[in-house]
Enzyme design. Structure first.
Site, PDB file in Angstrom:
ATOM      1  N   GLY A 189     -17.677  34.210  13.334  1.00 25.30           N
ATOM      2  CA  GLY A 189     -16.810  34.089  14.503  1.00 25.30           C
ATOM      3  C   GLY A 189     -15.495  34.805  14.334  1.00 25.30           C
ATOM      4  N   ASP A 190     -15.255  35.434  13.162  1.00 25.57           N
ATOM      5  CA  ASP A 190     -14.002  36.130  12.916  1.00 25.57           C
ATOM      6  C   ASP A 190     -13.946  37.455  13.659  1.00 25.57           C
ATOM      7  OD1 ASP A 190     -12.802  34.257  11.430  1.00 25.57           O
ATOM      8  OD2 ASP A 190     -13.138  35.198   9.486  1.00 25.57           O
ATOM      9  N   GLU A 229      -0.409  34.435   7.314  1.00 20.57           N
ATOM     10  CA  GLU A 229       1.016  34.322   7.595  1.00 20.57           C
ATOM     11  C   GLU A 229       1.637  33.175   6.815  1.00 20.57           C
ATOM     12  OE1 GLU A 229       1.974  34.185  11.758  1.00 20.57           O
ATOM     13  OE2 GLU A 229       2.547  36.280  11.628  1.00 20.57           O
ATOM     14  N   ASP A 272     -23.135  32.905   7.292  1.00 17.78           N
ATOM     15  CA  ASP A 272     -21.788  32.727   7.816  1.00 17.78           C
ATOM     16  C   ASP A 272     -20.812  33.355   6.824  1.00 17.78           C
ATOM     17  OD1 ASP A 272     -19.674  31.756   9.398  1.00 17.78           O
ATOM     18  OD2 ASP A 272     -19.496  29.991   8.130  1.00 17.78           O
ATOM     19  N   ASN A 321     -20.657  25.071  13.362  1.00 18.78           N
ATOM     20  CA  ASN A 321     -20.961  26.259  14.155  1.00 18.78           C
ATOM     21  C   ASN A 321     -22.182  27.007  13.623  1.00 18.78           C
ATOM     22  OD1 ASN A 321     -19.232  26.833  11.871  1.00 18.78           O
ATOM     23  ND2 ASN A 321     -19.149  28.927  12.605  1.00 18.78           N
TER      24      ASN A 321
END
Length: 1397
Positions: A695-696, A516, A417, A869
């Site tokens: 999952g990115d 951000e 991962d 996950n």
């Protein structure tokens, strides 16, 4: 991505783009749910919902319960062939007519093995039950009969309405009905589902958004019709029917189980899927019974041995029949057959079973007891390893299973991962470039550390946790530099962050992206504070003054635009567009007057990307009222378009985002976990392939790949697979393979003829030769070939492709690649690459990728992750490793091994895994050898005892041989043995390869052990038989009696196997000595006791041979016989091993030899009075390495289009400074640069000088020649011999190096041929001047990594072994070696001896 079989065709347009052959999902489904075509749920109506028999919210991940444990566990254990074999023998031993041994000799150890295994399995399952109960008993507020009541999660039902509060886990898959936030919004964190910790936005249907009061919700009776349960995390399709109206439902209205509610006071949701039907559980792999490859091989070998046993039994039974018929019939008068035997055939039948029992010790049950004990010991070593203890989180490594330790030494593929495993997922504003001036650079690394800036006196709204060290930027803000102010003004306005001010000055930002959040926080601390927003305004505090901007438009991002913009009107009425985005797309939209500034900023972006930072470029544009009005009209027209809306909007955005003025760039650091690049590099040197499954988004994953040095700018090519259809994915994979072959052929100069032919034949679009029609002929053959999918290249061809390639594939493309007809295409392409990154994959897809490699490559796989996950992937792999990180403990609970940092993986594999494999293989080889040597004596004796199933040894020796006489020494070897120390295992990753190739214990090694055991049994039987048959005692009495022969043979056997294990033991401890020599002493003690008069008086019926042992062992001829048998057994073994070491040494032999010479040199250095060790000074690099030669954008999007989540993910770093031994203890030296020099060495590159080649190891006092061809203990070259290191100082003067830095080997650093003579000559002169040995011969090995106190101090040593370079590095040296280096065999130690003298 696949969906479960129960999804009906009418849902396929929303669940699966193409209706294809569906695969069976993980976890299984009940018969009821296979027929579920759609789900109907009515709110607040349990009676209506219960008639559909939907699953409850109770989950169960355990394997057993009280009732099923015993039968299921015994069934699993008797799947082991050995256990079934021993049960069969036990049944035979219960028959008195054929049993020569007591039944308890088998049932006791069998029951012990079954009990130990059952207790271990029960303990593991107990913890699963405990975890399930912990989850099922969580409390949730359920709306029942108009009031909120606390209910356990397990009691929640489909159709219930649940209230969630901030920071609570979502109990089931819910339809969001209302929220405390405006417009029905709520924020969730999905780390348990996809590993992402950035917040995501969910919104309720507008018609239910106002139902915030429990009284209103109690009267809500809407009905939801939706798709059945499936594993699609990013898709949901349904319809809400309420008050005669219907409302479309999407994934944006759903809160999935496993998510956490963040920054939202409360919300209400309707349960749609519960328990096993939730998408989280649909993606969870079922618990699997894992067995190692050695276990599977042992099952096969046990079958073979049983067949061999049957053959021996048949031979002896036939012999019994012949003997009884021809000879035994003559003795019937005084030696009749025992009833019920009445003929020679029946006697032979019984004899067969008797011999099966007697010879069963070829595989004694003690083997399996010993294996479990050894594995348990290895597990404790992992648990006790202090070098795998994380002091920061106070977590030690844990072996959660004891059955897979040796498999750790055979791993070929690692599936990792990203978020939380490779990275810490902590974003920080690190550097920036404003108007050509860079800020945030680290000061002189040798000087004092800069102080953290204190923003409080300057700005009372500053975030106290914000860290920045460059005060020049703060000064620039304070003096009112217009560019700096505009820079931070852009950061405070151009974003989608939500702000919450709980009290005056206490701001909490709700950022959907940690990037951000970091940028807005930076602007906040430097005086430009984002305070609040409305749909049409943004309020900030700029240098203490409140300013409100009108928000005219947000130009949202997407993966093609790679930028976002806002158009605002400032308080003075001017309109300005602010834009931030990837430099690759933003710089080309600048006004031509920005050329000079763009050049400077590009250099800064290069530096930031080389540092592994996530970069953004910032720009603005002033707009006139007319320009704004004209563009606004075109934007409204595009927004309302019914066809090609997205294309029209993109064109409108592109029109306004032109002729911008460059402000600068930002650099954010997403910190990797400690030691990740070094760990990946070391594992790569060990021939382990690492795949990242995340999952990115693609950009985020790719940039992390660059920062952790899986991907480098020096790679031959990086292929990106992003097709949306099966055909496009197939074509992209074919093009990638074609490109690999072409580049490999060009690299190898066209030597690969087979590759060329295959490429020409198969790389056409339809797999046919160019210019042919529907039929074609296979290259080199005459058979017609119909149009068909592209033939997969030969496995060995793709495996031998030269060059470094990488593959990046998106989730939607991977879904097609995992189709049955695409699997081989994908595997053949991906496995030819050095690195593979799979982006946007679901948890189930991760497991499917692992299963794919297991299926096609037959390789040992390891999966490592830290979140829920990753559970499916961890369960699917041969070995699952959980990291106890910030995403909960689900991964740890499902794992086989766990620790706190990714960097511990190299020690787990290269040290513990390799040792476990080595120990287990040596244990098995010796165990089979000693038992065949023991058992086969019975076989030879059968030919001399009338095939009567008479044993050679007495019953007590047979019972104690495997339990007491030979069990402890082999246990000690199996637990403590090691060929090289742990430091050397890390320094020489090539030592790991024998495990991957399964060289130490395989069918060939098994037959060698069996042959040696049979040879030993022949010697042990026939030598005493031949000697004692004519021998007499001193008084003339013959020695040829049964008991004397038995004692002599048994004694010789115990001595031979003890000497053999002494030869096999490579690492002696006190325990080894006690067990080996103690076992010998125990044998003589017990044997003399069993033949003593004392026991005869107590048990006269059991001990018949009084004084036989004493009488036998007093005869000199007996001891001469034992010595002769021992010599005949052992001398061939010694000779073979000596010749093997001399002619074909293994890498471990070479390392052991260098270890010995190091120790000699350390003693020499300890006695030396002169000379001062001068190691390389500690140099703290401001950044990991030099800038890359080519600039790449460090910008990335890992967020959802439509919500303005703008995430920069720019760890686009060249692999330039892989300081594998230490970043702090040696000069930075790019191992990729050295590989590039290796490529260019064929072009006669000029030799390195001392100023050009940084010494990667240690330099001595005085003028020392540059170690031009060595940057580590693995230093070597194809062109030049490896130079020798000199040691002149005592060991106590060695610099102390942290263990984590001294364990890791550096890269292979070649050098030109011309450097060798110069270095050798200088080395000789320097050695004579300082009184130490500097080698001048070629073909020698270098070892110079500084060691810490308590480890082996580095010393100079010479190794004249022609095969060293090939063994160490996989290539043969092309340089001309001198005569001392050409001869095979162990290196000469003449010079070392003379120097020591």
């Amino acid at each position: 991505m696949t969906v479960l079989k129960d999804i009906p065709e009418k849902w396929f347009p929303v669940v699966l783009p193409l209706h294809r052959k569906k695969k069976k999902g993980f976890g299984g489904k009940s018969k009821k749910r296979r027929t579920e075509e759609e789900r109907k749920v009515r709110a607040n109506d349990r009676e209506y919902n219960e008639k559909f028999q939907y699953a409850s919210n109770c989950i169960m991940t355990s394997k057993y319960n009280i009732i099923t444990f015993l039968p299921v566990n015994l069934f699993e254990q008797f799947q082991e062939v050995a256990n079934t074999y021993f049960l069969f023998l036990l049944i035979l031993q219960l028959i008195p007519q054929i049993s020569s041994l007591s039944w308890f000799t088998t049932i006791v150890p069998l029951a012990l093995v079954l009990s130990i295994t059952a207790v271990k399995d029960a303990t593991d399952d107990y913890f699963r039950h405990k975890s399930d109960n912990q989850v099922n008993n969580r409390q949730s507020q359920v709306l029942i009969r108009g009031s909120l009541q606390n209910e356990k999660w397990m009691n929640v039902r489909v159709g219930d309405i649940i209230k969630l509060e901030n920071n609570q886990f979502v109990a089931a898959d819910l339809l969001l009905l209302s929220s405390s936030e405006p417009h029905g919004l709520c924020y969730i964190e999905t780390a348990e589902l996809d590993g992402e910790t950035n917040m995501k936005v969910r919104q309720s249907v507008s018609v239910t958004a106002e139902l915030g009061d429990p009284n209103n919700l109690a009267s809500f009776n809407g009905e939801v019709v939706c798709e059945p349960p499936n594993n699609k995390l990013d898709r949901f399709c349904g319809t809400l029917y309420w008050k005669d109206k219907k409302y479309t439902l999407t994934n944006q209205n759903m809160l999935l189980r496993g998510c956490v509610l963040r920054n939202t006071e409360a919300c209400y949701g309707l349960v749609i899927f519960a328990g096993p039907d939730t998408k989280l559980m649909q993606n969870s792999g079922r618990t699997k019974f894992k067995r190692t490859s050695i276990d599977r091989l042992m099952n096969t070998l046990v079958l073979w041995i049983f067949g061999f046993l049957v053959c021996m039994g048949v031979i002896l039974a036939v012999g019994n029949a012949v003997w009884e018929r021809e000879v035994g019939s003559l003795f019937q008068s005084y030696l009749p057959w025992d009833p019920p035997v009445d003929n020679f055939m029946f006697s032979a039948f019984l004899s067969f079973w008797s011999y099966v029992i007697i010879l069963n010790t070829v595989v004694p049950i003690s083997l399996y007891v010993s294996v479990e004990v050894i594995r348990l010991g290895h597990s404790y070593f992992i648990n006790w390893d202090r070098q795998m203890f994380c002091a920061q989180c106070n977590t030690a490594a844990e072996a959660r299973t004891t059955t897979l330790n040796e498999e750790l030494g055979q791993v070929e593929y690692i599936f990792s991962d990203k978020t939380g495993t490779l990275t810490q997922n902590i974003m920080s504003f690190n550097k920036c470039s404003i108007n050509g001036q860079t800020y945030g650079e680290v000061t002189d690394p040798l000087g004092a550390q800069p102080k953290r800036l204190d923003f409080t006196p300057f700005n009372h709204l500053a975030d106290p946790d914000f860290c920045f060290y460059d005060d020049k930027l703060l000064v620039s803000v304070k003096v009112g530099d217009s560019h700096t102010h505009e820079f931070f003004r852009l950061l405070s306005l151009c974003h989608t962050v939500m702000s919450e001010e709980k009290s005056e000055g206490e701001l909490v930002y709700k950022a959907q992206s940690p990037d951000e959040g970091a940028l807005v926080t930076a602007a906040r601390n430097f005086g430009f504070v984002f305070r609040s927003r409305t749909p049409g305004t943004i309020t900030t505090t700029e240098m203490g003054q409140t300013a409100t901007y009108s928000l005219l438009a947000i130009l949202d991002f997407n993966n093609i635009r790679k930028r976002m913009s806002v158009i605002v009107r400032n308080p003075e009425g001017r309109i300005r567009l602010y834009c931030k985005g990837a430099d690759t797309v933003l710089l080309e939209r600048l006004h031509p007057c920005n050329q000079e500034l763009m050049s400077i900023t590009s250099d800064h972006l290069n530096e930031y990307a080389a540092d592994g930072l996530r970069t953004l470029a910032l720009a603005y544009r002033d707009l006139t009222e007319d320009e704004w009005e004209a563009w606004s009209e075109s934007h409204r027209f595009a927004d309302k378009a019914t066809d090609c809306r997205e294309d029209r909007l993109a064109a409108a955005y592109d029109k306004i985002e032109q002729d911008m003025m460059l402000l600068g760039a930002t650099a954010i650091e997403d910190k990797l976990q400690e030691g990740v690049p070094e760990t990946i590099a070391v594992l790569s040197l060990a021939n382990i392939k690492i795949w990242v499954l995340t999952g990115d988004k693609q950009e985020t994953a790719v940039n992390i790949g660059y920062s952790c040095k899986m991907l480098t700018d020096d790679m031959t090519e990086v292929f990106i697979i992003s097709g949306h259809t099966v055909q496009s994915v197939r074509q992209e994979l074919r093009r990638a393979r074609k490109r690999m072959v072409e580049l490999s052929r060009a690299r190898d100069g066209g030597k690969e003829e087979g590759m060329e032919g295959w490429a020409e034949a198969n790389f056409m679009s339809n797999g046919l030769r160019e210019g042919q029609g529907g039929d074609a002929t296979v290259a080199g053959g005459g058979k017609p070939l119909q149009c068909s999918p592209l033939p997969v290249p030969p496995t060995n061809l793709m495996d031998n492709i030269s060059g470094e390639f990488a593959l990046v594939i998106n989730g939607h493309s991977l879904a097609h690649a995992l189709e049955a007809d695409m699997e081989v295409e994908f595997v053949s392409t991906a496995c030819a690459c050095k690195a593979v990154i799979c982006c946007r994959v679901t948890p189930l897809q991760k497991a499917q990728v692992v299963e794919l490699i297991k299926k096609h490559k037959k390789a040992v796989t390891l999966a490592i992750g830290d979140g829920a996950n990753d559970v499916s992937m961890i369960k699917s792999a041969h070995i699952g490793v959980g990291i106890s990180g910030q995403e909960g403990i689900q991964a740890v609970l499902a794992s086989d091994y766990s620790f706190a940092q990714f960097r511990f993986l190299q020690r787990l594999l290269l040290v513990h895994g390799r040792w476990s494999y080595l120990r287990m293989c040596r244990f098995l080889c010796y165990f089979f050898y000693k038992n065949f040597a023991f058992t086969m004596v019975h076989f030879w004796f059968g030919f001399f005892c009338g095939f009567s199933a008479q044993t050679v040894y007495d019953q007590y020796f047979i019972t104690l041989y495997n339990i007491l006489y030979t069990s402890l020494p082999v246990l000690a070897m199996g637990i403590f043995d090691q060929d090289v120390p742990d430091q050397r295992s890390l320094e020489y990753p090539k030592l790991y390869e024998p495990g991957q190739l399964n060289l130490l214990f395989n069918k060939r090694e098994f037959f060698i052990c069996i042959a040696q055991g049979i040879y030993t049994s022949v010697v042990l039987f026939f030598v005493p038989y031949a000697v004692l048959s004519n021998a007499t005692q001193s008084n003339g009495v013959p020695l040829a009696d049964y008991q004397t022969f038995a004692v002599t043979t048994a004694t010789a056997l115990v001595i031979v196997v003890s000497v053999q294990i002494a030869l096999d033991t490579g690492f002696w401890t006190v325990i080894n000595h006690v067990f080996v020599w103690g076992s010998l002493g125990t044998y003589f003690t017990i044997m003399l006791a069993l033949h003593s008069q004392t026991l005869f008086r107590i048990f006269p019926n059991q001990f018949h041979f009084v004084g036989s042992a004493q009488n036998t062992l007093l005869q000199p001829v007996v001891w001469l016989t034992i010595a002769l048998a021992t010599a005949i057994c052992i001398v061939p073994v010694l000779a073979f091993r000596f010749l093997k070491l001399d002619l074909k040494p293994q890498l471990s032999d070479t390392v052991r030899y260098t270890q010995l010479v190091r120790q000699k040199r350390r003693k020499l250095a300890g006695r030396s009075a002169g000379g001062v060790w001068r190691g390389v000074g500690s140099v703290s690099e401001g950044r990991l390495g030099a800038r890359g030669g080519s600039r790449r954008s460090g910008y990335a999007f890992a967020h959802q289009e439509g919500f303005g989540e703008l995430i920069t993910s720019g760890k686009n770093m060249r692999l330039s400074s892989l300081a594998l031994a230490s970043f702090a203890s040696r000069h930075s030296s790019s191992w990729i640069d050295t590989l590039r020099r290796k490529k260019n060495a064929h072009n006669h590159t000029p030799p390195c000088t001392s100023g050009e080649c940084s010494p990667a190891l240690s330099s001595m006092s005085g003028s020392v020649p540059p170690l031009s061809n060595s940057s580590s203990v693995l230093g070597g070259s194809q062109e030049t011999p490896i130079e020798e290191e000199t040691l002149t100082a005592p060991a106590q003067n060695l610099p102390t190096v942290p263990p984590s830095f001294s364990q890791t080997p550096a890269a292979l650093t070649p050098a030109p041929e011309a450097a060798a003579p110069q270095g050798s000559a200088q080395g000789s002169a320097q050695g004579s001047a300082q009184g130490s040995a500097q080698g001048t011969s070629a073909g020698i090995l270098t070892a110079a990594t500084p060691r810490s106190h308590g480890t082996d101090s580095p010393g100079g040593w010479t190794l004249s072994l022609g095969t060293v370079q090939e063994a160490l590095f996989g290539w043969k040296g092309n340089s001309t070696r001198n005569s001392a280096s050409n001869g095979p065999g162990p290196p000469s130690v003449d010079r070392e001896t003379s120097q020591i003298k």
